[in-house]
Design an enzyme around this catalytic site. Structure first.
Site, PDB file in Angstrom:
ATOM      1  N   ASN A   1       0.849  -1.200   0.000  1.00 44.32           N
ATOM      2  CA  ASN A   1       0.000   0.000   0.000  1.00 44.32           C
ATOM      3  C   ASN A   1       0.881   1.244   0.000  1.00 44.32           C
ATOM      4  O   ASN A   1       2.113   1.135   0.042  1.00 44.32           O
ATOM      5  CB  ASN A   1      -0.948  -0.027   1.212  1.00 44.32           C
TER       6      ASN A   1
ATOM      7  N   ASP B   1      -4.001  -6.707   5.379  1.00 43.03           N
ATOM      8  CA  ASP B   1      -5.034  -7.547   5.994  1.00 43.03           C
ATOM      9  C   ASP B   1      -5.095  -8.912   5.318  1.00 43.03           C
ATOM     10  O   ASP B   1      -5.586  -9.875   5.897  1.00 43.03           O
ATOM     11  CB  ASP B   1      -6.406  -6.883   5.865  1.00 43.03           C
TER      12      ASP B   1
ATOM     13  N   LYS C   1       9.344 -16.516 -11.031  1.00 39.52           N
ATOM     14  CA  LYS C   1       8.590 -15.395 -11.596  1.00 39.52           C
ATOM     15  C   LYS C   1       7.401 -15.909 -12.425  1.00 39.52           C
ATOM     16  O   LYS C   1       7.584 -16.807 -13.256  1.00 39.52           O
ATOM     17  CB  LYS C   1       9.532 -14.558 -12.470  1.00 39.52           C
TER      18      LYS C   1
ATOM     19  N   PHE D   1      -4.414   3.166  15.004  1.00 40.26           N
ATOM     20  CA  PHE D   1      -4.919   4.090  13.999  1.00 40.26           C
ATOM     21  C   PHE D   1      -6.159   3.470  13.353  1.00 40.26           C
ATOM     22  O   PHE D   1      -6.333   2.252  13.404  1.00 40.26           O
ATOM     23  CB  PHE D   1      -3.848   4.353  12.929  1.00 40.26           C
TER      24      PHE D   1
ATOM     25  N   LYS E   1     -13.387   0.234  16.215  1.00 40.10           N
ATOM     26  CA  LYS E   1     -12.055  -0.400  16.262  1.00 40.10           C
ATOM     27  C   LYS E   1     -11.446  -0.277  17.661  1.00 40.10           C
ATOM     28  O   LYS E   1     -10.831  -1.208  18.171  1.00 40.10           O
ATOM     29  CB  LYS E   1     -11.113   0.240  15.234  1.00 40.10           C
TER      30      LYS E   1
ATOM     31  N   LYS F   1     -10.656  -3.723  19.562  1.00 38.35           N
ATOM     32  CA  LYS F   1      -9.235  -4.039  19.748  1.00 38.35           C
ATOM     33  C   LYS F   1      -8.732  -3.668  21.147  1.00 38.35           C
ATOM     34  O   LYS F   1      -7.540  -3.736  21.411  1.00 38.35           O
ATOM     35  CB  LYS F   1      -8.394  -3.349  18.668  1.00 38.35           C
TER      36      LYS F   1
END
Ligand code: CTP
Length: 395
Positions: free
Chosen positions: A209, A278, A288, A323, A337, A341
């Site tokens: 990301n 995730d 490859k 976060f 969250k 958590k």
């Protein structure tokens, strides 16, 4: 941010690295500090007062017997108004003089008269640095509370290779910020995770990301400045490794999990800013993947939610900060969250902050107290998150 509006006396002494004091001055001014340069006579052999005063936007002082603002004695005036005195570069000679209490020119007199913190950035030949008298002087000054940064190792102007180079200016800046910071996180052992993870598809491709690591690196540096012992677990990032911080390089979500699990038990504060994948490909091809097929499907499986497992293991006294990156219903999802958590604080944000030096965040604590910050530099956001932690410790 720490340097904004701070008054800094910058002492420049006669070493070849004096030219780097010009860049340091530029960065201090850019950080919105006020800089009063003081040069020794030897420093003038290396750089000109004109260069230094132009960059500092203040005249260079070098005369012990001049009067400041018409009537004040200049060394007392400078010593009194300084929030910090930096000596960069600092020769063996000036270190020896400070350690012996000698005050025979403007800079040494300011150093004797000031009650502000003093940061020394040594620069000299490696044999001079190893000289037992110099070593003894540095030890004495350290034990008296003087701050030191460097010297670094590498090629020296005299042709030697070894320890004695002036520290890079960004490290001197960091040390200046540290010398000025309140040590309200002293005693805390802080674990920070940062950056993206990479989940391998084959030896050359991965799923990842856009996280740059900036937020986590800023938190790690700020916690360190404020007196904490810091471990930074980082996914792949192009940012320079912060100084004086234990650094653990990881690549995948699994490696991130292993490293965090290892450091979690001894941590008193954990801040998970990493953008951990995730999902990962269920298998990684050993060779490859060739473009023979028209389409390619990659089956993915869930990774461990590191933060959630730490939330389950959390003991009394441990503070857990997570976060929440949301594209919709930001605050509501962030609260969810926090509860799922078992977090003490959640920092809600949107993808606008990804790979950017700034961000706009909302900090929500376990009581639901919500602080929406304006768009800010990530260094400033780091300080605000730590302020919220310190407030929580005080409750
Ligand atoms: N996190 C984690 N382990 C993961 C994924 C995320 O520890 N495998 C942590 C992140 O570091 C962050 C928090 O969980 O502190 C929330 O991450 P975020 O991406 O906002 O949410 P997710 O929990 O992954 O949930 P979703 O993607 O469904 O929004």
């Amino acid at each position: 941010m720490v340097l904004r509006d701070k008054k800094i006396v910058l002492g420049v002494t006669g070493a070849i690295a004096a030219y780097k004091a010009l860049e340091l001055t530029r960065l201090l001014v850019k950080a919105e500090a006020t800089v009063w340069p003081v040069m020794t006579r030897s420093a003038r052999e290396f750089i000109t007062p004109l260069s230094l005063s132009t960059l500092a936007r203040n005249p260079v002082h070098d005369n012990l017997f001049e009067l400041a603002e018409g009537t004040r004695i200049s060394h007392i005036d400078l010593a009194d108004k300084a929030d910090l005195v930096i000596v960069a570069p600092a020769t063996a000679n000036i270190i020896g003089k400070i350690a012996s209490g000698i005050a025979d020119d403007l800079l040494t007199t300011v150093l004797s008269a000031t009650i502000a913190p003093v940061l020394i950035a040594p620069s000299m030949n490696c044999h001079m640095w190893e000289n037992k008298i110099v070593r003894g002087n540095c030890e004495k000054l350290k034990s008296l509370g003087y701050h030191f940064v460097g010297p670094a190792s590498g090629e020296l102007a005299c042709g030697y290779e070894g320890k004695g180079r002036l520290s890079p200016v960004d490290e001197i800046m960091e040390a200046a910020e540290e010398a000025l910071s309140v040590k309200d996180l002293k005693g805390e052992k802080v674990l920070v995770s940062a950056g993206p993870t990479r989940e391998a598809i084959d030896p050359v491709r991965f799923v990842s990301n856009a996280s740059s690591g900036r937020m986590g690196y800023a938190i790690a540096r700020a916690a360190r400045r404020r007196g904490a012992e810091v471990v930074l677990v980082s996914g792949p990032s192009y940012l320079p490794r912060p100084a004086n911080i234990e650094f653990v390089q990881v690549v995948s979500a699994e490696e991130m999990n292993d490293a965090c699990v290892r450091y979690f038990p001894q941590s008193t504060l954990v801040i998970m800013s990493a953008a951990i994948a995730d999902y990962r490909p269920t298998k990684s091809y050993p060779a490859k993947v060739k473009k023979d097929a028209k389409t390619l499907s990659i089956e993915m499986e869930r990774t461990t939610d590191v933060l959630k497992s730490m939330g389950k293991l959390k003991k009394n006294g441990q503070i857990l900060v997570g976060f929440a990156l949301e594209t919709e219903n930001m605050e509501e999802n962030a609260r969810k969250k926090r509860d799922e958590k078992n977090l003490d604080l959640v920092v809600a944000n949107t993808p606008a902050g990804l790979d950017s030096p700034t961000n706009q965040v909302t900090i929500i604590d376990r009581e639901g107290e919500t602080e929406t910050l304006p768009p800010l530099d990530k260094d400033e956001i780091a300080e605000r998150i730590l302020d919220a932690v310190v407030r929580m410790r005080g409750e």
